[in-house]
Design a protein around this motif. Structure first.
Motif, PDB file in Angstrom:
ATOM      1  N   ASP A  86      -4.975  -5.441  -1.619  1.00  0.00           N
ATOM      2  CA  ASP A  86      -5.118  -5.093  -3.033  1.00  0.00           C
ATOM      3  C   ASP A  86      -5.713  -3.698  -3.182  1.00  0.00           C
ATOM      4  OD1 ASP A  86      -4.128  -7.588  -3.538  1.00  0.00           O
ATOM      5  OD2 ASP A  86      -6.046  -8.466  -4.157  1.00  0.00           O
ATOM      6  N   PHE A  87      -6.685  -3.363  -2.338  1.00  0.00           N
ATOM      7  CA  PHE A  87      -7.310  -2.045  -2.410  1.00  0.00           C
ATOM      8  C   PHE A  87      -6.297  -0.937  -2.120  1.00  0.00           C
ATOM      9  CE2 PHE A  87      -9.667   1.603  -0.916  1.00  0.00           C
ATOM     10  CZ  PHE A  87     -10.749   1.661  -1.772  1.00  0.00           C
ATOM     11  N   THR A  88      -5.348  -1.205  -1.228  1.00  0.00           N
ATOM     12  CA  THR A  88      -4.438  -0.171  -0.738  1.00  0.00           C
ATOM     13  C   THR A  88      -3.200   0.001  -1.611  1.00  0.00           C
ATOM     14  OG1 THR A  88      -5.210  -0.647   1.517  1.00  0.00           O
ATOM     15  CG2 THR A  88      -3.143   0.558   1.334  1.00  0.00           C
ATOM     16  N   ARG A  89      -2.833  -1.008  -2.371  1.00  0.00           N
ATOM     17  CA  ARG A  89      -1.589  -0.934  -3.161  1.00  0.00           C
ATOM     18  C   ARG A  89      -1.575   0.256  -4.116  1.00  0.00           C
ATOM     19  NH1 ARG A  89      -1.886  -6.721  -2.916  1.00  0.00           N
ATOM     20  NH2 ARG A  89      -0.104  -7.475  -1.700  1.00  0.00           N
ATOM     21  N   THR A  90      -2.698   0.517  -4.754  1.00  0.00           N
ATOM     22  CA  THR A  90      -2.759   1.631  -5.685  1.00  0.00           C
ATOM     23  C   THR A  90      -2.439   2.950  -4.989  1.00  0.00           C
ATOM     24  OG1 THR A  90      -4.414   0.492  -7.027  1.00  0.00           O
ATOM     25  CG2 THR A  90      -4.259   2.872  -7.291  1.00  0.00           C
ATOM     26  N   ALA A  91      -2.957   3.122  -3.785  1.00  0.00           N
ATOM     27  CA  ALA A  91      -2.686   4.344  -3.031  1.00  0.00           C
ATOM     28  C   ALA A  91      -1.222   4.427  -2.640  1.00  0.00           C
ATOM     29  CB  ALA A  91      -3.565   4.402  -1.788  1.00  0.00           C
ATOM     30  N   CYS A  92      -0.628   3.304  -2.240  1.00  0.00           N
ATOM     31  CA  CYS A  92       0.787   3.319  -1.851  1.00  0.00           C
ATOM     32  C   CYS A  92       1.658   3.781  -3.004  1.00  0.00           C
ATOM     33  CB  CYS A  92       1.212   1.928  -1.382  1.00  0.00           C
ATOM     34  SG  CYS A  92       0.510   1.452   0.213  1.00  0.00           S
ATOM     35  N   ASP A  93       1.363   3.304  -4.200  1.00  0.00           N
ATOM     36  CA  ASP A  93       2.108   3.750  -5.377  1.00  0.00           C
ATOM     37  C   ASP A  93       1.929   5.252  -5.581  1.00  0.00           C
ATOM     38  OD1 ASP A  93       2.866   1.135  -5.793  1.00  0.00           O
ATOM     39  OD2 ASP A  93       1.335   0.750  -7.317  1.00  0.00           O
ATOM     40  N   ALA A  94       0.714   5.739  -5.361  1.00  0.00           N
ATOM     41  CA  ALA A  94       0.433   7.165  -5.560  1.00  0.00           C
ATOM     42  C   ALA A  94       1.103   8.023  -4.489  1.00  0.00           C
ATOM     43  CB  ALA A  94      -1.075   7.408  -5.582  1.00  0.00           C
ATOM     44  N   PHE A  95       1.208   7.530  -3.257  1.00  0.00           N
ATOM     45  CA  PHE A  95       1.929   8.277  -2.216  1.00  0.00           C
ATOM     46  C   PHE A  95       3.345   8.591  -2.696  1.00  0.00           C
ATOM     47  CE2 PHE A  95      -0.655   5.765   1.154  1.00  0.00           C
ATOM     48  CZ  PHE A  95      -1.705   6.652   1.057  1.00  0.00           C
ATOM     49  N   VAL A  96       3.992   7.586  -3.284  1.00  0.00           N
ATOM     50  CA  VAL A  96       5.372   7.748  -3.742  1.00  0.00           C
ATOM     51  C   VAL A  96       5.434   8.676  -4.954  1.00  0.00           C
ATOM     52  CG1 VAL A  96       7.387   6.537  -4.659  1.00  0.00           C
ATOM     53  CG2 VAL A  96       6.029   5.486  -2.827  1.00  0.00           C
ATOM     54  N   ARG A  97       4.567   8.446  -5.944  1.00  0.00           N
ATOM     55  CA  ARG A  97       4.603   9.254  -7.170  1.00  0.00           C
ATOM     56  C   ARG A  97       4.409  10.736  -6.892  1.00  0.00           C
ATOM     57  NH1 ARG A  97       1.462   5.179  -9.199  1.00  0.00           N
ATOM     58  NH2 ARG A  97      -0.452   6.409  -9.076  1.00  0.00           N
ATOM     59  N   HIS A  98       3.549  11.034  -5.919  1.00  0.00           N
ATOM     60  CA  HIS A  98       3.191  12.435  -5.674  1.00  0.00           C
ATOM     61  C   HIS A  98       3.909  13.032  -4.469  1.00  0.00           C
ATOM     62  CE1 HIS A  98       0.175  12.442  -8.817  1.00  0.00           C
ATOM     63  NE2 HIS A  98      -0.242  11.270  -8.376  1.00  0.00           N
ATOM     64  N   GLY A  99       4.808  12.277  -3.858  1.00  0.00           N
ATOM     65  CA  GLY A  99       5.599  12.824  -2.770  1.00  0.00           C
ATOM     66  C   GLY A  99       4.793  13.212  -1.548  1.00  0.00           C
ATOM     67  N   VAL A 100       3.738  12.441  -1.252  1.00  0.00           N
ATOM     68  CA  VAL A 100       2.947  12.713  -0.048  1.00  0.00           C
ATOM     69  C   VAL A 100       3.859  12.557   1.172  1.00  0.00           C
ATOM     70  CG1 VAL A 100       1.018  11.929   1.374  1.00  0.00           C
ATOM     71  CG2 VAL A 100       0.798  11.986  -1.126  1.00  0.00           C
ATOM     72  N   ALA A 101       3.850  13.527   2.052  1.00  0.00           N
ATOM     73  CA  ALA A 101       4.785  13.519   3.183  1.00  0.00           C
ATOM     74  C   ALA A 101       4.330  12.635   4.327  1.00  0.00           C
ATOM     75  CB  ALA A 101       4.986  14.954   3.690  1.00  0.00           C
ATOM     76  N   ARG A 102       3.029  12.660   4.633  1.00  0.00           N
ATOM     77  CA  ARG A 102       2.552  11.969   5.829  1.00  0.00           C
ATOM     78  C   ARG A 102       1.202  11.309   5.558  1.00  0.00           C
ATOM     79  NH1 ARG A 102       1.031  16.082   8.718  1.00  0.00           N
ATOM     80  NH2 ARG A 102       1.541  17.560   7.058  1.00  0.00           N
TER      81      ARG A 102
END
Length: 294
Positions: A86-102
């Motif tokens: 649950d803690f990590t899901r928010t970050a996973c969504d943000a990785f996609v929204r902001h196009g984090v490469a790695r």
């Protein structure tokens, strides 16, 4: 831009220094920026808050090329799922929204070993969640940290004893957070890798707790002994210290799995072998802490 979560922890502090020394632009997420050394604060960008908060990760990951992901400890979490997934899901969504490469994550050994191994199993599930977002991902997979014994500096100073759940003669790998930070820095600074992978960090050798006691005795110039604590007793002590039932059980299950050889299952290769010995760690890090505790 490289984003570092938990920059005031043992791994994060050393990683931030390594990245700055390499000339990389660094942004951190910190609940309490005052815990960051002033000479470091003036060289980095700081986003204040928790990296489990959508608004915080949106601000931190905007324009980021790479992220070091390290879940903060939460000994009172009501479930392992809430503490990890649950803690990590928010970050996973943000990785996609902001196009984090790695993304580089701090994880555990044990993939492919059947059974419920508590915190280890949940760390591996967290890796799956991050990789499932589509971001390029490398999980640094570790055995127990040498640095964990720092928590027992007062006991070493006053009683010459340290405790653990491992049988005294069980040889297993341990690694220094110094080497974990170095491995993370190499990956975060390298923009050539893609896809998903695991990078074991095994330290330079396998040692038993009894062999560690000999090294501690020599470095500290005093007799040091190891005392084994049964896993159920260890679990009960965690509950007494305020751990939730779920987190105490998860820790106990992890320790039992390590006693059954979980950390020994990873083949030791030149690539997985890192340089800091337990003796070097004791001389450079533990001995000053023991002196201060005394």
């Amino acid at each position: 831009m490289i984003v570092v979560t938990t920059p005031t922890g043992r791994i994060g502090r050393q990683l931030v220094t390594a990245l700055l020394d390499a000339g990389a632009p660094v942004r951190v997420i910190a609940r309490d920026p005052s815990r960051i050394a002033p000479e470091v604060r003036e060289r980095i960008e700081i986003v204040t808050g928790s990296h489990g908060d959508r608004a915080v990760v949106d601000e931190a990951f905007a324009g980021a090329d790479a992220v070091l992901w390290l879940r903060p400890p939460d000994i009172r979490a009501p479930s392992l799922e809430s503490a990890y997934l649950d803690f990590t899901r928010t970050a996973c969504d943000a990785f996609v929204r902001h196009g984090v490469a790695r993304v580089v994550g701090i994880s555990s050994l044990g993939r492919g070993i059947p059974g419920d191994h508590g915190l280890v199993s949940m760390s591996l599930a967290m890796d799956d969640l991050i990789a499932g977002s589509g971001v390029a991902y490398r999980a640094l997979t570790m055995p127990s940290f040498m640095d964990n014994v720092l928590e027992q500096a007062p006991s070493l100073a006053h009683d010459g004893v340290f405790f653990g759940t491992a049988p005294g003669d069980h040889k297993r790998p341990t690694c220094a957070t110094k080497d974990i930070a170095a491995a993370a820095a190499r990956l975060l600074l390298d923009d050539s890798w893609r896809g998903r992978g695991e990078v074991p960090v095994l330290g330079p050798e396998d040692l038993s707790q009894e062999e560690m006691a000999v090294i501690l005795s020599e470095v500290l110039s005093k007799p040091v002994r190891y005392q084994e604590v049964a896993v159920p007793v260890f679990r009960a002590r965690l509950l007494e210290q305020g751990w939730s039932e779920a987190m105490a059980q998860g820790m106990a299950a992890m320790m039992a799995a390590k006693n059954d050889g979980l950390d020994n299952a990873e083949p030791r290769t030149p690539e997985a072998t890192t340089p800091t010995t337990f003796r070097q760690f004791c001389q450079e890090v533990l001995a000053p802490a023991v002196r201060a505790a005394g």
